[in-house]
Each structure stands twice: as structure tokens, then as C-alpha cells.
Design a protein around this motif. Structure first.
Motif, mmCIF file in Angstrom:
data_model
loop_
_atom_site.group_PDB
_atom_site.id
_atom_site.type_symbol
_atom_site.label_atom_id
_atom_site.label_comp_id
_atom_site.label_asym_id
_atom_site.label_seq_id
_atom_site.Cartn_x
_atom_site.Cartn_y
_atom_site.Cartn_z
ATOM 1 N N ARG A 69 0.868 -1.179 0.000
ATOM 2 C CA ARG A 69 0.000 0.000 0.000
ATOM 3 C C ARG A 69 0.902 1.224 0.000
ATOM 4 O O ARG A 69 1.710 1.406 0.913
ATOM 5 C CB ARG A 69 -0.922 0.005 1.222
ATOM 6 N N ARG A 70 0.776 2.041 -1.005
ATOM 7 C CA ARG A 70 1.767 3.080 -1.235
ATOM 8 C C ARG A 70 1.703 4.212 -0.196
ATOM 9 O O ARG A 70 2.733 4.748 0.191
ATOM 10 C CB ARG A 70 1.599 3.670 -2.644
ATOM 11 N N LYS A 71 0.496 4.612 0.275
ATOM 12 C CA LYS A 71 0.406 5.813 1.107
ATOM 13 C C LYS A 71 1.134 5.682 2.440
ATOM 14 O O LYS A 71 1.590 6.680 2.994
ATOM 15 C CB LYS A 71 -1.061 6.198 1.344
ATOM 16 N N ASP A 72 1.255 4.460 2.963
ATOM 17 C CA ASP A 72 2.017 4.271 4.202
ATOM 18 C C ASP A 72 3.146 3.259 4.021
ATOM 19 O O ASP A 72 3.732 2.786 4.996
ATOM 20 C CB ASP A 72 1.103 3.836 5.346
ATOM 21 N N VAL A 73 3.464 2.917 2.752
ATOM 22 C CA VAL A 73 4.529 1.971 2.407
ATOM 23 C C VAL A 73 4.393 0.702 3.247
ATOM 24 O O VAL A 73 5.359 0.217 3.843
ATOM 25 C CB VAL A 73 5.924 2.609 2.580
ATOM 26 N N ARG A 74 3.197 0.165 3.302
ATOM 27 C CA ARG A 74 2.910 -1.023 4.112
ATOM 28 C C ARG A 74 2.923 -2.277 3.242
ATOM 29 O O ARG A 74 2.225 -2.331 2.222
ATOM 30 C CB ARG A 74 1.551 -0.859 4.795
ATOM 31 N N LEU A 75 3.730 -3.274 3.640
ATOM 32 C CA LEU A 75 3.725 -4.564 2.973
ATOM 33 C C LEU A 75 2.458 -5.313 3.366
ATOM 34 O O LEU A 75 2.192 -5.519 4.552
ATOM 35 C CB LEU A 75 4.966 -5.380 3.368
ATOM 36 N N LEU A 76 1.679 -5.731 2.374
ATOM 37 C CA LEU A 76 0.411 -6.402 2.636
ATOM 38 C C LEU A 76 0.498 -7.913 2.441
ATOM 39 O O LEU A 76 -0.118 -8.668 3.186
ATOM 40 C CB LEU A 76 -0.682 -5.827 1.728
ATOM 41 N N SER A 77 1.267 -8.344 1.436
ATOM 42 C CA SER A 77 1.359 -9.784 1.187
ATOM 43 C C SER A 77 2.593 -10.103 0.364
ATOM 44 O O SER A 77 3.106 -9.259 -0.379
ATOM 45 C CB SER A 77 0.105 -10.287 0.462
ATOM 46 N N VAL A 78 3.057 -11.362 0.508
ATOM 47 C CA VAL A 78 4.120 -11.921 -0.332
ATOM 48 C C VAL A 78 3.650 -13.313 -0.743
ATOM 49 O O VAL A 78 3.455 -14.183 0.124
ATOM 50 C CB VAL A 78 5.464 -12.009 0.405
ATOM 51 N N GLY A 79 3.452 -13.500 -2.051
ATOM 52 C CA GLY A 79 2.878 -14.759 -2.505
ATOM 53 C C GLY A 79 1.490 -14.941 -1.922
ATOM 54 O O GLY A 79 0.654 -14.045 -1.983
ATOM 55 N N SER A 80 1.249 -16.099 -1.314
ATOM 56 C CA SER A 80 -0.055 -16.366 -0.700
ATOM 57 C C SER A 80 -0.089 -16.007 0.776
ATOM 58 O O SER A 80 -1.113 -16.208 1.439
ATOM 59 C CB SER A 80 -0.407 -17.847 -0.871
ATOM 60 N N MET A 81 0.987 -15.467 1.311
ATOM 61 C CA MET A 81 1.083 -15.107 2.726
ATOM 62 C C MET A 81 0.680 -13.646 2.933
ATOM 63 O O MET A 81 1.097 -12.760 2.181
ATOM 64 C CB MET A 81 2.503 -15.317 3.249
ATOM 65 N N THR A 82 -0.135 -13.419 3.967
ATOM 66 C CA THR A 82 -0.588 -12.071 4.303
ATOM 67 C C THR A 82 0.275 -11.499 5.417
ATOM 68 O O THR A 82 0.550 -12.183 6.409
ATOM 69 C CB THR A 82 -2.062 -12.088 4.748
ATOM 70 N N TYR A 83 0.682 -10.236 5.273
ATOM 71 C CA TYR A 83 1.543 -9.585 6.258
ATOM 72 C C TYR A 83 0.892 -8.322 6.817
ATOM 73 O O TYR A 83 1.539 -7.299 7.003
ATOM 74 C CB TYR A 83 2.902 -9.244 5.640
ATOM 75 N N THR A 84 -0.399 -8.404 7.077
ATOM 76 C CA THR A 84 -1.118 -7.296 7.683
ATOM 77 C C THR A 84 -2.129 -7.854 8.663
ATOM 78 O O THR A 84 -2.658 -8.959 8.472
ATOM 79 C CB THR A 84 -1.829 -6.430 6.629
ATOM 80 N N SER A 85 -2.422 -7.093 9.704
ATOM 81 C CA SER A 85 -3.403 -7.522 10.703
ATOM 82 C C SER A 85 -4.837 -7.278 10.237
ATOM 83 O O SER A 85 -5.781 -7.712 10.898
ATOM 84 C CB SER A 85 -3.155 -6.796 12.031
ATOM 85 N N ASP A 86 -4.988 -6.582 9.128
ATOM 86 C CA ASP A 86 -6.316 -6.298 8.584
ATOM 87 C C ASP A 86 -6.874 -7.566 7.930
ATOM 88 O O ASP A 86 -6.423 -7.983 6.861
ATOM 89 C CB ASP A 86 -6.219 -5.158 7.563
ATOM 90 N N ARG A 87 -7.854 -8.174 8.556
ATOM 91 C CA ARG A 87 -8.396 -9.442 8.070
ATOM 92 C C ARG A 87 -9.235 -9.296 6.806
ATOM 93 O O ARG A 87 -9.628 -10.298 6.207
ATOM 94 C CB ARG A 87 -9.230 -10.098 9.171
ATOM 95 N N ARG A 88 -9.506 -8.081 6.407
ATOM 96 C CA ARG A 88 -10.268 -7.867 5.172
ATOM 97 C C ARG A 88 -9.405 -8.074 3.929
ATOM 98 O O ARG A 88 -9.914 -8.198 2.817
ATOM 99 C CB ARG A 88 -10.834 -6.441 5.134
ATOM 100 N N VAL A 89 -8.073 -8.106 4.126
ATOM 101 C CA VAL A 89 -7.123 -8.116 3.013
ATOM 102 C C VAL A 89 -6.509 -9.503 2.856
ATOM 103 O O VAL A 89 -6.047 -10.096 3.836
ATOM 104 C CB VAL A 89 -6.013 -7.069 3.245
ATOM 105 N N ARG A 90 -6.482 -10.008 1.606
ATOM 106 C CA ARG A 90 -5.768 -11.262 1.340
ATOM 107 C C ARG A 90 -5.455 -11.366 -0.154
ATOM 108 O O ARG A 90 -6.218 -10.880 -1.002
ATOM 109 C CB ARG A 90 -6.583 -12.473 1.788
ATOM 110 N N PRO A 91 -4.318 -12.007 -0.504
ATOM 111 C CA PRO A 91 -3.959 -12.204 -1.917
ATOM 112 C C PRO A 91 -4.649 -13.443 -2.471
ATOM 113 O O PRO A 91 -4.856 -14.429 -1.758
ATOM 114 C CB PRO A 91 -2.448 -12.378 -1.868
ATOM 115 N N LEU A 92 -4.986 -13.395 -3.746
ATOM 116 C CA LEU A 92 -5.620 -14.531 -4.416
ATOM 117 C C LEU A 92 -4.967 -14.732 -5.782
ATOM 118 O O LEU A 92 -4.574 -13.770 -6.440
ATOM 119 C CB LEU A 92 -7.123 -14.274 -4.606
ATOM 120 N N TYR A 93 -4.871 -16.003 -6.192
ATOM 121 C CA TYR A 93 -4.272 -16.323 -7.487
ATOM 122 C C TYR A 93 -5.297 -17.021 -8.360
ATOM 123 O O TYR A 93 -5.940 -17.987 -7.952
ATOM 124 C CB TYR A 93 -3.047 -17.222 -7.306
ATOM 125 N N ASP A 94 -5.464 -16.514 -9.594
ATOM 126 C CA ASP A 94 -6.388 -17.110 -10.553
ATOM 127 C C ASP A 94 -5.584 -17.920 -11.576
ATOM 128 O O ASP A 94 -4.845 -17.355 -12.392
ATOM 129 C CB ASP A 94 -7.188 -16.008 -11.255
#
Length: 269
Positions: A69-94
Motif C-alpha cells: 500500500r503506497r500511502k504508508d509503504v505497508r507490505l500487505l502480502s508476499v505470494g499467498s502469505m498475508t503480512y497485515t493484521s487487517d483481516r479484510r485483506v488477502r492475496p488470491l491467485y487465478d
């Protein structure tokens, strides 16, 4: 010792190799393009919805993809792993499209901004996605009250701010009765965009045209304005007259009290 002919052949061969090497070397502009290729996208959505931000970089499925997330330079995910406490956010692969997505549920206006996915290719590539979250609202610019003089034209403007979908239609009502196109003294114009601008023009104000007017965009809460038709008296004059009437009434109510207090004080002396 080499003959002059043999020495000439070696010199020519060396020059040819140097020339070929120089032609195949990428320019600075090519390097910059390869390392900073951006695949930009804008996504609009309404408050409360679920959004899928796409990482539209070719062949990103075979390498590691990270979301920031650019506005606070926050890492949200790497691959399928989530690196944020916000449970609304997750990476998905199609697998079908071979694209990664960042899913955000129950989006809010605070989620608006730029999101960046980094693809671990050589050279690395990035995709920038702008998320625009809107709270769908409709409001009338004149406020809740509109005073017009009898016989004068008046205009009511309604602004409809939408998120992912604009209203399919904007209707107008006067005292809960539909104002249809072609009705005498009424003209409705609606302009697309964000916001959608819908205006109701009334050619001549009469006592019959006073009342509550609603702007009714489909799928939105309908704002209203109360139209007052004045017969030669301005709102300021009406307000001043009302204040004078209140002052006069107050005098008649309090005057007997003052008289009683006066007589009472005289009696004590």
C-alpha cells in the motif's frame, strides 16, 4: 613471425567482434523501460463492497508477487502469505488468467489510494492500481429550503456521487407526484459523469408549485427541498415580521408581571 597478411586478418576480426558487441548492448532507455514497466489500472467501488485489485503483469503466476500500500509503504502480502493484521485483506491467485489479485472486503473511503504489486522477475516489474472508494450520496445544492417570488423561474440541482455504478435514471417528484418530460413549465436535464448532475427548471412559480420536491436517483436515498412561493414578501421580511410578532406577544405576556412587581414594591415602602 606473422606475415603482414596474417596480422591484417587478426586486426579485422577483432574490430568485427567489438562492433557486434556494441550493437547488441541495450541502451539506457531500454534498461529503464525493462526495470520500471508499469501496468496501470483504476478501480472504482462503492463503500461496503468487495474489491479485487488486479496485478496485470504477464506471466506473474510463475514468480513471487508482493503487494504494497503506497500511502504508508505497508507490505500487505508476499505470494499467498498475508503480512497485515487487517483481516479484510488477502492475496488470491487465478490459475486461468495466471494473474494475482489483492482482495479487500467491506471497503471504506479510507481504503482509497494507490496499491502496488511487485513481480519478482528479472528484471523486476511492477503494476500500479488506483482504488477509488465512494460513499454513494445524492444531495440538492440549495439545501432544505428554497424561497422564490411568485411568477419567477427557479432551478433545483441534484448531485449524485456514485461508486462503481452510476444511477440508471434520475426522477423528480413534486408533492410525491412524478414530474414527467414534456410537462408544462417543467424542464429536466441530466448530465452523466461523477457526480451525475440533474437539474429541474420551473419556468414560473405559482402557489400550486409550492411544496416538497424530491430528486430520486435509482438505488440512492432521495434528497428533497421545500419550495416556498412568496407573494411580494422576502424571506428576510418574513423573518423580521415573525420576530416583531414574537416581541409584541412577549410584551403583552410580561407587562402584567412588571405591573404587579411595581405595586408590590410600592406597598413595601
Amino acid at each position: 613471425m606473422l606475415s603482414q597478411k596474417g596480422l591484417l586478418i587478426i586486426i579485422c576480426f577483432c574490430k568485427t567482434v567489438q562492433s557486434d558487441h556494441h550493437v547488441n548492448e541495450p541502451s539506457e532507455a531500454e534498461r529503464s523501460h525493462r526495470h520500471h514497466s508499469n501496468y496501470n489500472r483504476e478501480v472504482r467501488v462503492t463503500v461496503g463492497r468487495t474489491v479485487m485489485l488486479p496485478c496485470e503483469v504477464p506471466h506473474a503466476g510463475n514468480v513471487t508477487v508482493s503487494w504494497f500500500r503506497r500511502k504508508d509503504v505497508r507490505l500487505l502480502s508476499v505470494g499467498s502469505m498475508t503480512y497485515t493484521s487487517d483481516r479484510r485483506v488477502r492475496p488470491l491467485y487465478d490459475k486461468q488468467s495466471e494473474h494475482w489479485f489483492l482482495q479487500i472486503t467491506r471497503v471504506d473511503e479510507a481504503d482509497s489510494g494507490y496499491y502496488e504489486c511487485h513481480v519478482g522477475t528479472l528484471p523486476p516489474r511492477t503494476a500500479l492500481v488506483k482504488l477509488d472508494v465512494k460513499d454513494p450520496t445524492a444531495n440538492i445544492t440549495s439545501g432544505k429550503e428554497l424561497h422564490v417570488h411568485r411568477g419567477s423561474p427557479f432551478n433545483i440541482t441534484c448531485l449524485v456521487h456514485w461508486g462503481d455504478m452510476p444511477p440508471s435514471d434520475v426522477l423528480w417528484t413534486a408533492e410525491e407526484k412524478n414530474i414527467t418530460l414534456g410537462l408544462k413549465d417543467y424542464v429536466i436535464t441530466t448530465t452523466s459523469g461523477n457526480p451525475v448532475v440533474s437539474s429541474l427548471f420551473v419556468a414560473r412559480a405559482t402557489p400550486e408549485k409550492a411544496g416538497k420536491y424530491h430528486c430520486r436517483p435509482e438505488g440512492f436515498t432521495a434528497p428533497y427541498v421545500m419550495v416556498h412561493v412568496l407573494d411580494g414578501e422576502s424571506p428576510e421580511a418574513m423573518q423580521q415580521g415573525s420576530q416583531n410578532r414574537i416581541s409584541t406577544a412577549t410584551f403583552y405576556v410580561l407587562a402584567p408581571v412588571f405591573l404587579l412587581l411595581t405595586f408590590h414594591n410600592d406597598g413595601l415602602h
